[in-house]
Design a protein around this motif. Structure first.
Motif, short mmCIF file in Angstrom:
data_model
loop_
_atom_site.label_atom_id
_atom_site.label_comp_id
_atom_site.label_asym_id
_atom_site.label_seq_id
_atom_site.Cartn_x
_atom_site.Cartn_y
_atom_site.Cartn_z
N PHE A 64 0.81 -1.22 0.00
CA PHE A 64 0.00 0.00 0.00
C PHE A 64 0.85 1.27 0.00
N LEU A 65 2.11 1.17 0.42
CA LEU A 65 3.00 2.32 0.32
C LEU A 65 3.20 2.69 -1.15
N PHE A 66 3.27 1.70 -2.01
CA PHE A 66 3.42 1.96 -3.45
C PHE A 66 2.07 2.13 -4.13
N TYR A 67 1.10 1.32 -3.76
CA TYR A 67 -0.21 1.35 -4.41
C TYR A 67 -1.00 2.59 -4.03
N GLY A 68 -0.89 3.04 -2.81
CA GLY A 68 -1.65 4.19 -2.34
C GLY A 68 -3.01 3.75 -1.84
N SER A 69 -3.91 4.70 -1.74
CA SER A 69 -5.22 4.41 -1.18
C SER A 69 -6.22 3.92 -2.22
N GLY A 70 -5.93 4.11 -3.49
CA GLY A 70 -6.83 3.64 -4.54
C GLY A 70 -7.93 4.63 -4.87
N LYS A 71 -8.83 4.19 -5.69
CA LYS A 71 -9.88 5.07 -6.22
C LYS A 71 -11.02 5.30 -5.22
N HIS A 72 -11.24 4.38 -4.33
CA HIS A 72 -12.35 4.49 -3.37
C HIS A 72 -11.81 4.94 -2.03
N SER A 73 -11.39 6.22 -1.97
CA SER A 73 -10.75 6.74 -0.77
C SER A 73 -10.96 8.24 -0.67
N ALA A 74 -10.65 8.76 0.51
CA ALA A 74 -10.73 10.20 0.72
C ALA A 74 -9.69 10.93 -0.13
N ASP A 75 -8.51 10.34 -0.28
CA ASP A 75 -7.48 10.96 -1.12
C ASP A 75 -7.98 11.20 -2.54
N TYR A 76 -8.59 10.18 -3.12
CA TYR A 76 -9.10 10.28 -4.48
C TYR A 76 -10.24 11.31 -4.54
N TYR A 77 -11.12 11.29 -3.55
CA TYR A 77 -12.25 12.21 -3.51
C TYR A 77 -11.75 13.66 -3.48
N PHE A 78 -10.80 13.94 -2.60
CA PHE A 78 -10.28 15.31 -2.50
C PHE A 78 -9.50 15.73 -3.73
N LYS A 79 -8.84 14.78 -4.36
CA LYS A 79 -8.11 15.10 -5.59
C LYS A 79 -9.09 15.48 -6.70
N MET A 80 -10.24 14.80 -6.75
CA MET A 80 -11.23 15.09 -7.78
C MET A 80 -11.96 16.40 -7.53
N GLN A 81 -11.95 16.88 -6.29
CA GLN A 81 -12.63 18.14 -5.96
C GLN A 81 -11.80 19.36 -6.36
N GLN A 82 -10.54 19.16 -6.70
CA GLN A 82 -9.68 20.29 -7.08
C GLN A 82 -10.05 20.84 -8.42
#
Length: 140
Positions: free
Chosen positions: A122-140
């Motif tokens: 997961f350090l390399f894969y990250g949080s994936g598409k179903h995550s808060a990281d992805y959600y906040f990235k899409m809100q930019q």
């Protein structure tokens, strides 16, 4: 920075619900372990006995509980997952090594090694598409 961006693109293109569930399970387990250490201090003192004489032993004890609880929550929701995982890696490596210094417990050794490997993934894969990281990235 460019490497993280390319890793995120690859992870978002190869996202699976099973990996999200695995990430959530790891986060719940780490949070539960932090709460367990906080509430069962005698057990935790017994586990941390081999490192008590090292410099900063009490700092390590407090770091483990806080990192497990906060990191677990962050991993569950997928918020700053790579940072939360990076905070877990030294703890999991230490948990693996404590089994060689103190009383060897094969079950704990296997569990800590398995969690370490999953966290490196997961350090390399990250949080994936179903995550808060992805959600906040899409809100930019």
């Amino acid at each position: 920075m460019e490497t993280v961006k390319s890793l995120n693109k690859w992870a978002n293109a190869h996202t699976y619900y099973s990996l999200d569930i695995l990430r959530i399970i790891v986060g719940v387990f780490l949070f539960w372990k932090g709460v367990s250490f906080l509430t069962n201090t005698e057990y935790y003192n017994q586990l941390s006995e081999p490192i008590k004489n090292l410099g900063g032993g009490m700092l390590i004890v407090h770091y483990v509980v806080a990192a497990h609880m906060m990191g677990g929550i962050m991993i569950i929701v997928g918020l700053l997952t790579r940072w939360a995982i990076a905070a877990q890696l030294p703890i999991l490596l230490g948990a693996f090594l404590v089994n060689f210094i103190g009383e060897m417990n094969v079950g704990n050794m296997i569990l800590s090694f398995l969690l370490f490997v999953i966290c490196v993934f997961f350090l390399f894969y990250g949080s994936g598409k179903h995550s808060a990281d992805y959600y906040f990235k899409m809100q930019q």
